[in-house]
Design a protein around this motif. Structure first.
Motif, PDB file in Angstrom:
ATOM      1  N   PRO A  39       0.832  -1.203   0.000  1.00 25.16           N
ATOM      2  CA  PRO A  39       0.000   0.000   0.000  1.00 25.16           C
ATOM      3  C   PRO A  39       0.864   1.248   0.000  1.00 25.16           C
ATOM      4  O   PRO A  39       2.025   1.208   0.394  1.00 25.16           O
ATOM      5  CB  PRO A  39      -0.777  -0.124   1.309  1.00 25.16           C
ATOM      6  CG  PRO A  39       0.150  -0.867   2.223  1.00 25.16           C
ATOM      7  CD  PRO A  39       0.909  -1.819   1.351  1.00 25.16           C
ATOM      8  N   CYS A  40       0.323   2.358  -0.441  1.00 23.45           N
ATOM      9  CA  CYS A  40       1.044   3.636  -0.477  1.00 23.45           C
ATOM     10  C   CYS A  40       0.418   4.556   0.560  1.00 23.45           C
ATOM     11  O   CYS A  40      -0.728   4.974   0.427  1.00 23.45           O
ATOM     12  CB  CYS A  40       0.940   4.262  -1.868  1.00 23.45           C
ATOM     13  SG  CYS A  40       1.831   5.826  -1.998  1.00 23.45           S
ATOM     14  N   THR A  41       1.165   4.876   1.617  1.00 24.49           N
ATOM     15  CA  THR A  41       0.606   5.737   2.655  1.00 24.49           C
ATOM     16  C   THR A  41       0.449   7.159   2.133  1.00 24.49           C
ATOM     17  O   THR A  41       1.096   7.552   1.152  1.00 24.49           O
ATOM     18  CB  THR A  41       1.538   5.798   3.876  1.00 24.49           C
ATOM     19  OG1 THR A  41       2.770   6.390   3.448  1.00 24.49           O
ATOM     20  CG2 THR A  41       1.788   4.423   4.466  1.00 24.49           C
ATOM     21  N   MET A  42      -0.367   7.932   2.827  1.00 21.43           N
ATOM     22  CA  MET A  42      -0.536   9.339   2.465  1.00 21.43           C
ATOM     23  C   MET A  42       0.800  10.068   2.593  1.00 21.43           C
ATOM     24  O   MET A  42       1.112  10.966   1.816  1.00 21.43           O
ATOM     25  CB  MET A  42      -1.595   9.987   3.358  1.00 21.43           C
ATOM     26  CG  MET A  42      -2.997   9.455   3.173  1.00 21.43           C
ATOM     27  SD  MET A  42      -3.605   9.692   1.485  1.00 21.43           S
ATOM     28  CE  MET A  42      -3.590   8.001   0.938  1.00 21.43           C
ATOM     29  N   GLY A  43       1.599   9.606   3.560  1.00 24.06           N
ATOM     30  CA  GLY A  43       2.918  10.219   3.751  1.00 24.06           C
ATOM     31  C   GLY A  43       3.795  10.026   2.522  1.00 24.06           C
ATOM     32  O   GLY A  43       4.372  10.976   1.980  1.00 24.06           O
ATOM     33  N   THR A  44       3.867   8.785   2.036  1.00 28.42           N
ATOM     34  CA  THR A  44       4.692   8.509   0.857  1.00 28.42           C
ATOM     35  C   THR A  44       4.104   9.190  -0.374  1.00 28.42           C
ATOM     36  O   THR A  44       4.825   9.737  -1.208  1.00 28.42           O
ATOM     37  CB  THR A  44       4.807   6.977   0.656  1.00 28.42           C
ATOM     38  OG1 THR A  44       5.552   6.443   1.753  1.00 28.42           O
ATOM     39  CG2 THR A  44       5.490   6.619  -0.633  1.00 28.42           C
ATOM     40  N   MET A  45       2.767   9.193  -0.463  1.00 30.21           N
ATOM     41  CA  MET A  45       2.110   9.861  -1.602  1.00 30.21           C
ATOM     42  C   MET A  45       2.535  11.332  -1.647  1.00 30.21           C
ATOM     43  O   MET A  45       2.919  11.855  -2.695  1.00 30.21           O
ATOM     44  CB  MET A  45       0.588   9.752  -1.432  1.00 30.21           C
ATOM     45  CG  MET A  45      -0.178  10.542  -2.420  1.00 30.21           C
ATOM     46  SD  MET A  45      -1.385   9.713  -3.445  1.00 30.21           S
ATOM     47  CE  MET A  45      -1.457   8.071  -3.039  1.00 30.21           C
ATOM     48  N   GLY A  46       2.526  11.979  -0.485  1.00 32.65           N
ATOM     49  CA  GLY A  46       2.912  13.395  -0.419  1.00 32.65           C
ATOM     50  C   GLY A  46       4.364  13.600  -0.795  1.00 32.65           C
ATOM     51  O   GLY A  46       4.706  14.537  -1.529  1.00 32.65           O
ATOM     52  N   ARG A  47       5.218  12.693  -0.357  1.00 38.28           N
ATOM     53  CA  ARG A  47       6.642  12.840  -0.658  1.00 38.28           C
ATOM     54  C   ARG A  47       6.912  12.640  -2.157  1.00 38.28           C
ATOM     55  O   ARG A  47       7.696  13.365  -2.754  1.00 38.28           O
ATOM     56  CB  ARG A  47       7.462  11.873   0.191  1.00 38.28           C
ATOM     57  CG  ARG A  47       7.489  12.244   1.680  1.00 38.28           C
ATOM     58  CD  ARG A  47       8.454  11.383   2.479  1.00 38.28           C
ATOM     59  NE  ARG A  47       7.940  10.069   2.786  1.00 38.28           N
ATOM     60  CZ  ARG A  47       7.248   9.772   3.881  1.00 38.28           C
ATOM     61  NH1 ARG A  47       6.940  10.722   4.735  1.00 38.28           N
ATOM     62  NH2 ARG A  47       6.809   8.536   4.097  1.00 38.28           N
ATOM     63  N   ILE A  48       6.204  11.682  -2.776  1.00 38.74           N
ATOM     64  CA  ILE A  48       6.400  11.461  -4.221  1.00 38.74           C
ATOM     65  C   ILE A  48       5.840  12.651  -5.003  1.00 38.74           C
ATOM     66  O   ILE A  48       6.477  13.160  -5.929  1.00 38.74           O
ATOM     67  CB  ILE A  48       5.727  10.144  -4.673  1.00 38.74           C
ATOM     68  CG1 ILE A  48       6.389   8.934  -4.008  1.00 38.74           C
ATOM     69  CG2 ILE A  48       5.786  10.001  -6.205  1.00 38.74           C
ATOM     70  CD1 ILE A  48       5.654   7.614  -4.247  1.00 38.74           C
ATOM     71  N   PRO A  75      -3.306   3.810  -2.616  1.00 30.91           N
ATOM     72  CA  PRO A  75      -3.532   4.424  -1.310  1.00 30.91           C
ATOM     73  C   PRO A  75      -4.661   3.740  -0.545  1.00 30.91           C
ATOM     74  O   PRO A  75      -5.559   3.150  -1.130  1.00 30.91           O
ATOM     75  CB  PRO A  75      -3.926   5.858  -1.673  1.00 30.91           C
ATOM     76  CG  PRO A  75      -4.571   5.742  -3.008  1.00 30.91           C
ATOM     77  CD  PRO A  75      -3.831   4.621  -3.714  1.00 30.91           C
ATOM     78  N   ARG A  76      -4.569   3.802   0.758  1.00 29.72           N
ATOM     79  CA  ARG A  76      -5.676   3.369   1.612  1.00 29.72           C
ATOM     80  C   ARG A  76      -5.755   4.375   2.761  1.00 29.72           C
ATOM     81  O   ARG A  76      -4.842   4.433   3.584  1.00 29.72           O
ATOM     82  CB  ARG A  76      -5.414   1.969   2.181  1.00 29.72           C
ATOM     83  CG  ARG A  76      -6.615   1.420   2.959  1.00 29.72           C
ATOM     84  CD  ARG A  76      -6.217   0.369   3.958  1.00 29.72           C
ATOM     85  NE  ARG A  76      -5.538   0.925   5.119  1.00 29.72           N
ATOM     86  CZ  ARG A  76      -5.249   0.222   6.212  1.00 29.72           C
ATOM     87  NH1 ARG A  76      -5.556  -1.049   6.254  1.00 29.72           N
ATOM     88  NH2 ARG A  76      -4.640   0.775   7.227  1.00 29.72           N
ATOM     89  N   GLU A  77      -6.728   5.226   2.768  1.00 29.93           N
ATOM     90  CA  GLU A  77      -6.916   6.200   3.844  1.00 29.93           C
ATOM     91  C   GLU A  77      -8.348   6.702   3.799  1.00 29.93           C
ATOM     92  O   GLU A  77      -8.956   6.770   2.735  1.00 29.93           O
ATOM     93  CB  GLU A  77      -5.953   7.384   3.684  1.00 29.93           C
ATOM     94  CG  GLU A  77      -6.035   8.418   4.787  1.00 29.93           C
ATOM     95  CD  GLU A  77      -5.741   7.824   6.156  1.00 29.93           C
ATOM     96  OE1 GLU A  77      -4.579   7.895   6.608  1.00 29.93           O
ATOM     97  OE2 GLU A  77      -6.668   7.239   6.760  1.00 29.93           O
ATOM     98  N   THR A  78      -8.903   6.989   4.964  1.00 24.05           N
ATOM     99  CA  THR A  78     -10.248   7.579   4.996  1.00 24.05           C
ATOM    100  C   THR A  78     -10.474   8.275   6.324  1.00 24.05           C
ATOM    101  O   THR A  78      -9.905   7.815   7.328  1.00 24.05           O
ATOM    102  CB  THR A  78     -11.309   6.469   4.761  1.00 24.05           C
ATOM    103  OG1 THR A  78     -12.544   7.070   4.401  1.00 24.05           O
ATOM    104  CG2 THR A  78     -11.483   5.602   5.995  1.00 24.05           C
TER     105      THR A  78
END
Ligand SMILES: Cc1cc2nc3c(=O)[nH]c(=O)nc-3n(C[C@H](O)[C@H](O)[C@H](O)COP(=O)(O)O)c2cc1C
Length: 142
Positions: A39-48, A75-78
């Motif tokens: 999965p791609c965390t919101m943290g990693t998504m933001g960094r990329i 991503p998986r977040e809600t």
């Protein structure tokens, strides 16, 4: 915590030290055909999204985008905040594929693994790997 026996990779799966740039895909001279962060965390998504390249995962994503290869983020977040959505917008504009970990239920799955496989099947579809991991809509029963 989510995997009582910890993360076990299948035999033959190569691993690379996150902090070492000594990996072929760390250079645009040797880009991957495709990259999946799952999965791609919101943290990693933001960094990329903002071009952070301080480790080889982030550098590989940067290389994959600049070399116009396929980058799939799962991503998986809600719920999602405006920050999350704006980062995804930037990544879509940069050519990434955002494929949230949203399972399908018409498959009549009766196990967590089968539910998870409805997401994995879509990722494999997008990187061009033929698979029969999950039933497809209106698929003729064999
Ligand atoms: C209890 C808990 C649950 C979390 N759940 C999620 C989640 O569902 N999605 C997400 O993107 N991040 C989630 N996070 C945040 C990531 O674990 C955190 O940002 C982590 O630093 C990400 O590291 P990485 O991006 O380097 O993998 C959670 C954190 C905690 C403590």
């Amino acid at each position: 915590m989510e995997l009582p026996d910890g993360l076990k990779l299948p035999a033959g799966a190569q691993t690379h030290n996150l902090k070492s740039m000594n990996a072929p895909f760390a250079s645009g001279s040797n880009p991957p055909d495709a990259m999946v962060v799952i999965p791609c965390t919101m943290g990693t998504m933001g960094r990329i999204a903002h071009g952070y390249s301080e480790d080889v995962l982030l550098r590989a994503a940067d290389v994959t985008l600049k070399e116009k290869r396929k980058l799939i983020l799962v991503p998986r977040e809600t719920p999602m905040s405006l920050i999350h959505v704006k980062n995804m917008e930037l990544l879509l504009l940069a050519g990434a594929i955002i494929l949230p970990a949203n399972p399908s239920f018409y498959s009549g799955a009766d196990s967590v693994v089968q539910i998870v496989d409805t997401v994995v099947a879509r990722v494999l579809d997008h990187i061009g790997i033929p698979n029969k991991l999950a039933p497809r809509w209106a698929e003729e029963k064999e």
